[in-house]
Design a protein around this motif. Structure first.
Motif, mmCIF file in Angstrom:
data_model
loop_
_atom_site.group_PDB
_atom_site.id
_atom_site.type_symbol
_atom_site.label_atom_id
_atom_site.label_comp_id
_atom_site.label_asym_id
_atom_site.label_seq_id
_atom_site.Cartn_x
_atom_site.Cartn_y
_atom_site.Cartn_z
ATOM 1 N N UNK A 1 2.000 -18.389 -9.842
ATOM 2 C CA UNK A 1 3.156 -19.356 -10.073
ATOM 3 C C UNK A 1 4.417 -18.471 -9.673
ATOM 4 N N UNK A 2 4.443 -17.298 -9.790
ATOM 5 C CA UNK A 2 5.564 -16.582 -9.558
ATOM 6 C C UNK A 2 6.064 -16.479 -8.043
ATOM 7 N N UNK A 3 4.901 -16.316 -7.311
ATOM 8 C CA UNK A 3 5.000 -16.195 -5.789
ATOM 9 C C UNK A 3 5.498 -17.570 -5.307
ATOM 10 N N UNK A 4 4.645 -18.815 -5.723
ATOM 11 C CA UNK A 4 5.127 -20.223 -5.457
ATOM 12 C C UNK A 4 6.591 -20.539 -5.637
ATOM 13 N N UNK A 5 7.147 -20.152 -6.775
ATOM 14 C CA UNK A 5 8.241 -20.462 -7.232
ATOM 15 C C UNK A 5 9.218 -19.444 -6.413
ATOM 16 N N UNK A 6 8.788 -18.192 -6.222
ATOM 17 C CA UNK A 6 9.795 -17.236 -5.460
ATOM 18 C C UNK A 6 9.942 -17.722 -3.971
ATOM 19 N N UNK A 7 9.276 -18.277 -3.581
ATOM 20 C CA UNK A 7 9.043 -18.721 -1.879
ATOM 21 C C UNK A 7 10.096 -19.936 -2.019
ATOM 22 N N UNK A 8 10.379 -20.690 -2.886
ATOM 23 C CA UNK A 8 11.341 -21.770 -2.941
ATOM 24 C C UNK A 8 12.744 -21.405 -3.278
ATOM 25 N N UNK A 9 12.764 -20.267 -3.848
ATOM 26 C CA UNK A 9 14.202 -19.905 -4.337
ATOM 27 C C UNK A 9 14.862 -19.270 -3.007
ATOM 28 N N UNK A 10 16.294 -19.516 -3.154
ATOM 29 C CA UNK A 10 17.286 -18.875 -2.012
ATOM 30 C C UNK A 10 17.309 -17.355 -2.085
ATOM 31 N N UNK A 11 17.926 -16.944 -0.976
ATOM 32 C CA UNK A 11 17.726 -15.446 -1.187
ATOM 33 C C UNK A 11 18.687 -14.731 -2.249
ATOM 34 N N UNK A 12 19.646 -15.266 -2.582
ATOM 35 C CA UNK A 12 20.424 -14.752 -3.898
ATOM 36 C C UNK A 12 20.198 -15.575 -5.066
ATOM 37 N N UNK A 13 19.118 -15.331 -5.707
ATOM 38 C CA UNK A 13 18.841 -16.141 -6.936
ATOM 39 C C UNK A 13 19.380 -15.418 -8.016
ATOM 40 N N UNK A 14 19.783 -16.329 -9.141
ATOM 41 C CA UNK A 14 20.661 -15.619 -10.252
ATOM 42 C C UNK A 14 19.701 -14.555 -10.917
ATOM 43 N N UNK A 15 20.314 -13.694 -11.686
ATOM 44 C CA UNK A 15 19.725 -12.616 -12.398
ATOM 45 C C UNK A 15 18.695 -13.328 -13.689
ATOM 46 N N UNK A 16 19.100 -14.274 -14.349
ATOM 47 C CA UNK A 16 18.138 -14.913 -15.249
ATOM 48 C C UNK A 16 17.033 -15.523 -14.765
ATOM 49 N N UNK A 17 17.058 -15.956 -13.304
ATOM 50 C CA UNK A 17 15.910 -16.626 -12.813
ATOM 51 C C UNK A 17 14.916 -15.417 -12.380
ATOM 52 N N UNK A 18 15.460 -14.654 -12.042
ATOM 53 C CA UNK A 18 14.426 -13.314 -11.580
ATOM 54 C C UNK A 18 13.842 -12.692 -12.564
ATOM 55 N N UNK A 19 14.656 -12.413 -13.929
ATOM 56 C CA UNK A 19 14.078 -12.189 -15.189
ATOM 57 C C UNK A 19 13.007 -12.964 -15.586
ATOM 58 N N UNK A 20 13.081 -14.301 -15.867
ATOM 59 C CA UNK A 20 12.379 -15.146 -15.955
ATOM 60 C C UNK A 20 11.035 -15.098 -15.295
ATOM 61 N N UNK A 21 10.904 -14.948 -13.914
ATOM 62 C CA UNK A 21 10.084 -14.891 -12.965
ATOM 63 C C UNK A 21 9.195 -13.546 -13.482
ATOM 64 N N UNK A 22 9.915 -12.516 -13.667
ATOM 65 C CA UNK A 22 9.194 -11.198 -13.928
ATOM 66 C C UNK A 22 8.402 -11.254 -15.093
ATOM 67 N N UNK A 23 9.043 -12.002 -16.242
ATOM 68 C CA UNK A 23 8.535 -11.907 -17.581
ATOM 69 C C UNK A 23 7.511 -13.054 -17.659
ATOM 70 N N UNK A 24 7.344 -13.778 -16.694
ATOM 71 C CA UNK A 24 6.165 -14.946 -16.662
ATOM 72 C C UNK A 24 4.877 -14.391 -16.467
ATOM 73 N N UNK A 25 4.838 -13.288 -15.853
ATOM 74 C CA UNK A 25 3.287 -12.626 -15.507
ATOM 75 C C UNK A 25 2.773 -12.315 -16.989
#
Length: 160
Positions: free
Chosen positions: A77-101
């Protein structure tokens, strides 16, 4: 040469991972920035269902299988979502993805635990068998005891 075959545990993990990834593809179609309550329910349900599938398939290793399935599906899920993100994602989005696993690993284990509990509870009610004719039945608590027992194994009362 001996051919290797998939064991029951590997098949249950594979079933859980495949089902979870298919559901994660559906969940990753919504951008994280537009998360609604329905998306949150889907986000929490996917690892629980995938873990439950792994738990029902192999009750002996249910929680371990569920955690493994949750982590692998969470990574997908994180990989599929990260591929769709822009190069400069907000910090809260990155934290959300890290905590998802780890959250998905926990939810997968919880789903598997509930599946294991449900399967063992239903087996407990199905597998009630009458006392064998050679056993002694306690007059106090109605528990079946071995034929050579002098006292009840449950209540300690004297057997006939």
């Amino acid at each position: 040469m001996a051919a290797t075959k998939l064991q029951h545990r590997e098949l249950s993990i594979l079933v859980g991972i495949l089902a979870g990834i298919l559901l994660a593809v559906f969940a990753s179609s919504t951008p994280i920035t537009n998360f609604s309550l329905v998306d949150l329910v889907i986000f929490l349900t996917i690892p629980s269902l995938a873990g439950a599938l792994a738990g029902f398939s192999d009750p002996e290793h249910s929680v371990g299988n569920g955690v493994l399935v949750g982590i692998v599906v969470g990574l997908a899920y994180v990989i599929m979502t990260a591929v769709r993100l822009t190069s400069l994602a907000p910090a809260n989005t990155v934290l959300f993805l890290i905590l998802s696993v780890p959250i998905w690993g926990f939810l997968g284990g919880a789903g598997a635990m509930f599946a294991h509990r449900a399967s063992t509870t239903s087996q407990r009610y199905v597998s009630t068998s009458p006392a064998s004719p050679a056993s002694k039945l306690c007059a106090t608590c109605s528990v079946s005891n071995p034929p050579d027992a002098l006292f009840c194994k449950n209540c300690g009362g004297k057997l006939p």
